[in-house]
Write an enzyme that holds these catalytic residues in place. Structure first.
Site, PDB file in Angstrom:
ATOM      1  CE  LYS A 116      -0.073  10.724  -3.247  1.00 54.99           C
ATOM      2  NZ  LYS A 116      -1.489  10.832  -2.907  1.00 54.99           N
ATOM      3  CG  ASP A 149      -3.431  11.916   0.131  1.00 54.90           C
ATOM      4  OD1 ASP A 149      -3.542  13.072  -0.304  1.00 54.90           O
ATOM      5  OD2 ASP A 149      -2.566  11.117  -0.290  1.00 54.90           O
ATOM      6  NE  ARG A 195     -11.125  -5.254  -9.322  1.00 53.20           N
ATOM      7  CZ  ARG A 195     -10.565  -4.512 -10.267  1.00 53.20           C
ATOM      8  NH1 ARG A 195     -11.235  -4.208 -11.354  1.00 53.20           N
ATOM      9  NH2 ARG A 195      -9.327  -4.058 -10.127  1.00 53.20           N
ATOM     10  N   GLY A 253     -15.070  14.952  -4.951  1.00 54.91           N
ATOM     11  CA  GLY A 253     -13.695  14.766  -4.475  1.00 54.91           C
ATOM     12  C   GLY A 253     -12.845  16.026  -4.399  1.00 54.91           C
TER      13      GLY A 253
HETATM   14  P1  ATR Z   1      -5.108   4.089  -4.818  1.00 56.96           P
HETATM   15  O1  ATR Z   1      -3.740   4.247  -4.233  1.00 56.96           O
HETATM   16  O2  ATR Z   1      -5.611   5.308  -5.537  1.00 56.96           O
HETATM   17  O3  ATR Z   1      -6.098   3.603  -3.821  1.00 56.96           O
HETATM   18  P2  ATR Z   1      -4.701   1.462  -5.960  1.00 56.96           P
HETATM   19  O4  ATR Z   1      -3.851   1.080  -4.813  1.00 56.96           O
HETATM   20  O5  ATR Z   1      -4.256   1.126  -7.342  1.00 56.96           O
HETATM   21  O6  ATR Z   1      -4.969   3.033  -6.005  1.00 56.96           O
HETATM   22  O7  ATR Z   1      -6.156   0.852  -5.696  1.00 56.96           O
HETATM   23  C1  ATR Z   1      -7.147   0.939  -6.642  1.00 56.96           C
HETATM   24  C2  ATR Z   1      -8.471   0.514  -6.048  1.00 56.96           C
HETATM   25  O8  ATR Z   1      -9.502   0.641  -7.057  1.00 56.96           O
HETATM   26  C3  ATR Z   1      -8.533  -0.944  -5.618  1.00 56.96           C
HETATM   27  O9  ATR Z   1      -9.451  -1.029  -4.553  1.00 56.96           O
HETATM   28  C4  ATR Z   1      -9.083  -1.637  -6.871  1.00 56.96           C
HETATM   29  O10 ATR Z   1      -9.690  -2.895  -6.639  1.00 56.96           O
HETATM   30  P3  ATR Z   1      -8.769  -4.220  -6.519  1.00 56.96           P
HETATM   31  O11 ATR Z   1      -8.081  -4.116  -5.186  1.00 56.96           O
HETATM   32  O12 ATR Z   1      -9.714  -5.364  -6.585  1.00 56.96           O
HETATM   33  O13 ATR Z   1      -7.802  -4.162  -7.676  1.00 56.96           O
HETATM   34  C5  ATR Z   1     -10.132  -0.635  -7.261  1.00 56.96           C
HETATM   35  N1  ATR Z   1     -10.565  -0.705  -8.672  1.00 56.96           N
HETATM   36  C6  ATR Z   1      -9.895  -0.284  -9.766  1.00 56.96           C
HETATM   37  N2  ATR Z   1     -10.635  -0.462 -10.888  1.00 56.96           N
HETATM   38  C7  ATR Z   1     -11.833  -1.012 -10.464  1.00 56.96           C
HETATM   39  C8  ATR Z   1     -13.042  -1.426 -11.118  1.00 56.96           C
HETATM   40  N3  ATR Z   1     -13.173  -1.291 -12.441  1.00 56.96           N
HETATM   41  N4  ATR Z   1     -14.045  -1.931 -10.365  1.00 56.96           N
HETATM   42  C9  ATR Z   1     -13.922  -2.057  -9.014  1.00 56.96           C
HETATM   43  N5  ATR Z   1     -12.814  -1.684  -8.341  1.00 56.96           N
HETATM   44  C10 ATR Z   1     -11.784  -1.173  -9.049  1.00 56.96           C
END
Ligand code: ATR
Length: 273
Positions: A66, A103, A153, A239
């Protein structure tokens, strides 16, 4: 000449996009085909050149291309530019390739298809700081949702999106859990549920009855997050609608028609049950 479209990604076998688009072509009597193409990162540039050479009218782009596809496109629409990510490519009449991102607007179309448009003044809590969250935040703002709070997080990532968006505020997951009863709409946009760890990003104990709770994950349709929300009296939105509407908006860019989303959601729901 028959038109053709594709989705490129790595992996690609599980994509429901070919089935969805081919079924819309049939329904609308459009003489076109849509193929899944497995493209590895090292072959992305070559794949884009080949799609152009072989006359694809457009294609969808999924993980992990992407962002990396952008240098190989000629133009970007405003949203794709802001997001730095493309999920839809259109071959324009002059042969140029233009990238879009459907999206975030797919998410808002899905939300409003299910709960209507009367909730735009409600306080929104968006959970997540990645690309999915960013897209949804931008689309929410475009559709007139003004009161947006982002929690993540890693709070710094939520702060960056808030800064780019120019509205709302960023809070920690703990603060979000504590102040949950402030929010009328809660959106789970982390990948926590995607990696089959299914840990809940926040606890929903303080949810107000009748709050709208949405998840971007659609497999399973009923995520642990939504299950928890339902137990606490929420109106839940899974979703699948986001997936179907991001495809429908892409379809509209390609063929200038909005396909039937509700029958597609029904059909895919049966498969995923
Ligand atoms: P996407 O493009 O699908 O949004 P990404 O850029 O990898 O994927 O982002 C993943 C998101 O899921 C982030 O907000 C991540 O939190 P961090 O920014 O702190 O890494 C969140 N995420 C993934 N696993 C998680 C978990 N177990 N608990 C809370 N947040 C989680």
């Amino acid at each position: 000449m028959k038109k053709w479209f594709a989705v490129i990604g790595d992996p690609i076998v599980h994509s429901k996009s070919p089935e969805m688009h081919n079924s819309w072509f049939q329904e609308l009597n459009i003489d076109a085909a849509y193929l899944p193409l497995h493209v590895i990162p090292e072959q992305l540039e070559q794949a884009v050149k080949s799609l152009k050479l072989l006359g694809a009218s457009g294609w969808n782009v999924t993980i992990p291309h992407k962002e990396t596809i952008i240098p190989f496109l000629d133009e970007l629409d405003e949203t794709a530019k802001k997001m730095g990510a493309v999920n839809t490519v259109v071959r324009l009449s002059d042969g140029k390739l233009k990238g879009y991102n459907t999206d975030g607007s797919g998410f808002v179309h899905s939300l409003e298809e299910q709960v209507g448009t009367d909730h735009r003044d409600k306080k929104v809590l968006l959970i997540g700081g990645g690309g999915a969250s960013r897209g949804i935040a931008f689309a929410l703002k475009q559709f007139g949702y003004q009161d947006i709070t982002i929690t993540n997080r890693t709070v710094a990532k939520a702060q960056t999106i808030i800064y780019e968006l120019g509205v709302g505020r960023a809070i920690s997951l703990e603060e979000a859990t504590e102040s949950l009863n402030d929010f009328g709409i809660i959106i789970q946009a982390t990948s926590a549920g995607l990696k089959s760890d299914f840990s809940l990003p926040i606890s929903l104990d303080k949810l107000i009855t009748g709050a709208i709770v949405a998840d971007i994950v659609y497999n399973p349709l009923m995520t642990p997050f939504l299950e928890d929300a339902k137990k606490n009296g929420a109106v839940i939105v899974n979703g699948l609608g986001m997936f179907v509407h991001q495809g429908a908006i892409a379809f509209k860019y390609w063929l200038d028609e909005y396909p039937n989303t509700s029958s597609m959601i029904k059909k895919l729901t049966e498969q995923l049950k």
